[in-house]
Design a protein around this motif. Structure first.
Motif, PDB file in Angstrom:
ATOM      1  N   PHE A 109       0.871  -1.099   0.015  1.00 55.61           N
ATOM      2  CA  PHE A 109      -0.124  -0.068  -0.093  1.00 55.61           C
ATOM      3  C   PHE A 109       0.815   1.451  -0.208  1.00 55.61           C
ATOM      4  N   LYS A 110       0.437   2.286  -0.472  1.00 56.03           N
ATOM      5  CA  LYS A 110       1.027   3.660  -0.556  1.00 56.03           C
ATOM      6  C   LYS A 110       0.122   4.487  -0.045  1.00 56.03           C
ATOM      7  N   ALA A 111       0.698   5.780   0.852  1.00 55.41           N
ATOM      8  CA  ALA A 111      -0.012   6.721   1.541  1.00 55.41           C
ATOM      9  C   ALA A 111      -0.357   7.688   0.539  1.00 55.41           C
ATOM     10  N   TYR A 112      -1.390   8.615   0.539  1.00 57.39           N
ATOM     11  CA  TYR A 112      -1.332  10.012  -0.288  1.00 57.39           C
ATOM     12  C   TYR A 112      -1.664  10.927   0.550  1.00 57.39           C
ATOM     13  N   GLU A 113      -1.567  12.431   0.161  1.00 56.35           N
ATOM     14  CA  GLU A 113      -1.287  13.509   1.103  1.00 56.35           C
ATOM     15  C   GLU A 113      -2.764  13.836   1.335  1.00 56.35           C
ATOM     16  N   ASP A 114      -3.749  13.298   0.792  1.00 53.89           N
ATOM     17  CA  ASP A 114      -5.375  13.787   1.045  1.00 53.89           C
ATOM     18  C   ASP A 114      -5.601  12.829   2.146  1.00 53.89           C
ATOM     19  N   GLY A 115      -4.861  11.739   2.566  1.00 53.36           N
ATOM     20  CA  GLY A 115      -5.093  10.815   3.710  1.00 53.36           C
ATOM     21  C   GLY A 115      -5.608   9.535   3.413  1.00 53.36           C
ATOM     22  N   SER A 116      -5.742   9.421   1.904  1.00 57.00           N
ATOM     23  CA  SER A 116      -6.151   7.953   1.295  1.00 57.00           C
ATOM     24  C   SER A 116      -4.912   7.149   1.189  1.00 57.00           C
ATOM     25  N   VAL A 117      -5.322   5.874   0.950  1.00 58.21           N
ATOM     26  CA  VAL A 117      -4.067   4.875   0.760  1.00 58.21           C
ATOM     27  C   VAL A 117      -4.587   4.088  -0.481  1.00 58.21           C
ATOM     28  N   ALA A 118      -3.663   3.587  -1.252  1.00 57.47           N
ATOM     29  CA  ALA A 118      -3.843   3.005  -2.477  1.00 57.47           C
ATOM     30  C   ALA A 118      -2.931   1.623  -2.293  1.00 57.47           C
ATOM     31  N   TYR A 119      -3.694   0.556  -3.395  1.00 53.38           N
ATOM     32  CA  TYR A 119      -3.019  -0.718  -3.519  1.00 53.38           C
ATOM     33  C   TYR A 119      -3.253  -1.160  -4.962  1.00 53.38           C
ATOM     34  N   PRO A 120      -2.047  -1.567  -5.584  1.00 53.29           N
ATOM     35  CA  PRO A 120      -2.338  -2.201  -6.956  1.00 53.29           C
ATOM     36  C   PRO A 120      -2.405  -3.574  -6.760  1.00 53.29           C
ATOM     37  N   ALA A 121      -3.412  -4.081  -7.631  1.00 50.20           N
ATOM     38  CA  ALA A 121      -3.662  -5.634  -7.762  1.00 50.20           C
ATOM     39  C   ALA A 121      -4.056  -5.820  -8.961  1.00 50.20           C
ATOM     40  N   GLU A 122      -4.032  -7.426  -9.309  1.00 51.25           N
ATOM     41  CA  GLU A 122      -4.436  -7.912 -10.558  1.00 51.25           C
ATOM     42  C   GLU A 122      -5.975  -7.516 -10.882  1.00 51.25           C
ATOM     43  N   GLY A 123      -6.274  -7.301 -12.215  1.00 52.35           N
ATOM     44  CA  GLY A 123      -7.621  -6.976 -12.270  1.00 52.35           C
ATOM     45  C   GLY A 123      -8.542  -8.308 -12.539  1.00 52.35           C
ATOM     46  N   SER A 124      -9.572  -8.087 -13.336  1.00 48.98           N
ATOM     47  CA  SER A 124     -10.208  -9.553 -13.758  1.00 48.98           C
ATOM     48  C   SER A 124      -9.576 -10.228 -14.594  1.00 48.98           C
ATOM     49  N   THR A 125      -8.796  -9.982 -15.223  1.00 52.54           N
ATOM     50  CA  THR A 125      -7.638 -10.709 -16.060  1.00 52.54           C
ATOM     51  C   THR A 125      -6.319 -10.500 -15.678  1.00 52.54           C
ATOM     52  N   THR A 126      -5.446 -11.277 -16.293  1.00 49.69           N
ATOM     53  CA  THR A 126      -3.983 -11.202 -16.005  1.00 49.69           C
ATOM     54  C   THR A 126      -3.308  -9.990 -16.879  1.00 49.69           C
ATOM     55  N   SER A 127      -4.084  -9.380 -17.932  1.00 46.86           N
ATOM     56  CA  SER A 127      -3.741  -8.272 -18.446  1.00 46.86           C
ATOM     57  C   SER A 127      -4.271  -6.884 -18.170  1.00 46.86           C
ATOM     58  N   SER A 128      -4.850  -7.029 -16.909  1.00 48.62           N
ATOM     59  CA  SER A 128      -5.504  -5.708 -16.264  1.00 48.62           C
ATOM     60  C   SER A 128      -4.862  -5.614 -14.898  1.00 48.62           C
ATOM     61  N   ILE A 129      -5.229  -4.333 -14.362  1.00 49.50           N
ATOM     62  CA  ILE A 129      -4.610  -4.126 -13.143  1.00 49.50           C
ATOM     63  C   ILE A 129      -5.907  -3.350 -12.385  1.00 49.50           C
ATOM     64  N   LYS A 130      -6.043  -3.445 -11.321  1.00 50.71           N
ATOM     65  CA  LYS A 130      -6.995  -2.861 -10.444  1.00 50.71           C
ATOM     66  C   LYS A 130      -6.443  -2.209  -9.168  1.00 50.71           C
ATOM     67  N   VAL A 131      -6.949  -0.896  -9.056  1.00 51.50           N
ATOM     68  CA  VAL A 131      -6.276  -0.102  -7.741  1.00 51.50           C
ATOM     69  C   VAL A 131      -7.408  -0.127  -6.630  1.00 51.50           C
ATOM     70  N   ALA A 132      -6.932  -0.618  -5.546  1.00 51.07           N
ATOM     71  CA  ALA A 132      -7.972  -0.603  -4.501  1.00 51.07           C
ATOM     72  C   ALA A 132      -7.672   0.449  -3.602  1.00 51.07           C
ATOM     73  N   ARG A 133      -8.631   1.752  -3.402  1.00 48.13           N
ATOM     74  CA  ARG A 133      -8.256   2.809  -2.603  1.00 48.13           C
ATOM     75  C   ARG A 133      -9.323   2.965  -1.350  1.00 48.13           C
ATOM     76  N   VAL A 134      -8.537   3.167  -0.151  1.00 48.65           N
ATOM     77  CA  VAL A 134      -9.429   3.637   1.127  1.00 48.65           C
ATOM     78  C   VAL A 134      -9.397   4.913   1.243  1.00 48.65           C
ATOM     79  N   MET A 135     -10.443   5.664   1.208  1.00 46.79           N
ATOM     80  CA  MET A 135     -10.421   7.091   1.132  1.00 46.79           C
ATOM     81  C   MET A 135     -10.259   7.623   2.783  1.00 46.79           C
ATOM     82  N   PRO A 136     -10.139   9.075   2.795  1.00 45.05           N
ATOM     83  CA  PRO A 136      -9.837   9.430   4.100  1.00 45.05           C
ATOM     84  C   PRO A 136     -10.969   9.187   4.970  1.00 45.05           C
ATOM     85  N   MET A 137     -10.379   9.037   6.182  1.00 46.33           N
ATOM     86  CA  MET A 137     -11.385   8.908   7.354  1.00 46.33           C
ATOM     87  C   MET A 137     -11.709  10.388   8.111  1.00 46.33           C
ATOM     88  N   SER A 138     -12.827  10.654   8.240  1.00 49.75           N
ATOM     89  CA  SER A 138     -12.991  11.956   8.996  1.00 49.75           C
ATOM     90  C   SER A 138     -12.722  11.845  10.451  1.00 49.75           C
TER      91      SER A 138
END
Length: 359
Positions: A330-359
């Motif tokens: 995972f990597k942290a972002y200045e807006d307070g969110s974090v993101a994680y890169p993962a395999e998408g629905s096929t091996t030729s795609s990438i999906k980014v999961a993001r947890v948005m900032p918590m108030s």
């Protein structure tokens, strides 16, 4: 994308992400063409423009700043003749920090292993990247980038050479691409795996931890200082290293159970068990006073928000609809969110999961 099905430290790391000061991202991945590809993502995590391709068959990490960023990648090297005293240790590859600008184009290339035309992998004193425990991470102090990674160590033994294994930290000036004198170390932990690094602005220095069979522990290298004692039963793994309010938190596991240890300059003063059953916990700072622990759970990823001062859980666990990878971060972002890169629905795609900032 190559490598998502391979989960061991000896296999290719498929994908890595980096946050930019403007809230966008750089995404790097290993293609089935045995090249490392680098693309830009907008604030919606969508690819923009045309990716840039770099020579390199394995990816370790990517980090970014306002002028571009740095890739840590592995390239083919040359073992030479040796001879070895026994066994096998090939291949003999090189590790490189590649500086790129805001368009993704190369600015400089600095090898952080030490092979040359005259010093091959089987030369006495060589430091190279082999198949075993080779992954690494990057950190940035605003002026320099540091790479911390697993390394092979060649030692002359009479008329032949032995190959040992440890880790290595090298620091490179972000502008010139030159190695910074007096920073880093040739070898830290040995034998070592899951090399982790963070920059501490309070100490104005890079901080590292490893898992090692030297007394079977999570340790700080150069010199050795025990963070958390363990046992060498094949289930000891390091997770990630992040800044705490004061000191640091490191995630690790033993016996398939995740642990979080807080330390400053040596032995942990607190260890908590967050209730995660995994050999490979991930940890990232999340906002100003929290952190996020995540781990694989079948075809999805579980995550728990934690207090960065106490390690206590905040709220209920989250379920992210992406498949975990043992060594992706995972990597942290200045807006307070974090993101994680993962395999998408096929091996030729990438999906980014993001947890948005918590108030």
């Amino acid at each position: 994308m190559k490598g998502y099905g391979g989960e061991s430290d000896t296999e290719v790391l498929p994908v890595a992400i980096a946050s930019t000061p403007g809230g966008t991202s750089w995404l790097a991945w290993v293609g089935t063409d045995e090249k490392v590809h680098l693309g830009q993502l907008d604030c919606e995590d969508q690819l923009v423009g045309t990716p840039v391709t770099y020579d390199g068959f394995d990816l370790q990490d990517v980090q970014a700043d306002s002028k571009g960023g740095v890739l840590l990648i592995t390239r083919k090297g040359d073992c030479g003749t040796g001879p070895l005293c026994g066994g096998e240790s090939s291949p003999c590859n090189t590790m490189h920090m590649i500086r790129f600008d805001t368009t993704g184009q190369q600015v400089w290339d600095q090898q952080v292993t030490n092979l040359t035309d005259s010093r091959k992998g089987y030369s006495d004193g060589a430091r190279f990247v082999w198949w075993y425990q080779h992954h690494g991470r990057l950190a940035y102090d605003g002026t320099n980038y540091a790479a911390y990674f697993g390394v092979a160590i060649t030692v002359k033994n009479g008329s032949c050479v032995d190959i040992h294994e440890g880790d290595r930290m090298q620091v490179v000036n972000a502008t010139t691409g030159n190695l910074v004198s007096g920073k880093g170390f040739e070898v830290g932990c040995s034998h070592a795996w899951t090399s982790r690094i963070v920059y501490d602005p309070a100490k104005k220095d890079f901080v590292t931890v490893c898992a090692t069979d030297n007394d079977c522990r999570i340790a700080q290298p150069n010199p050795y200082r025990t963070v958390a004692a363990s046992t060498c039963d094949g289930t000891l793994f390091g997770g990630d290293l992040v800044l705490a309010d004061t000191g640091y938190w490191t995630a690790w596991s033993q016996g398939g159970t995740a642990k979080l240890s807080h330390f400053t300059t040596g032995a942990a003063d607190k260890t908590v068990q967050p209730g995660a059953s995994t050999q490979h916990p991930h940890l990232v700072t999340y906002g100003t006073d929290r952190m996020l622990l995540s781990w694989g759970s079948g075809s999805s990823t579980q995550a728990q928000i934690l207090n960065r001062s106490t390690g206590a859980a905040i709220g209920s666990p989250l379920t992210l609809a992406v498949k975990d990878h043992n060594y992706t971060a995972f990597k942290a972002y200045e807006d307070g969110s974090v993101a994680y890169p993962a395999e998408g629905s096929t091996t030729s795609s990438i999906k980014v999961a993001r947890v948005m900032p918590m108030s």
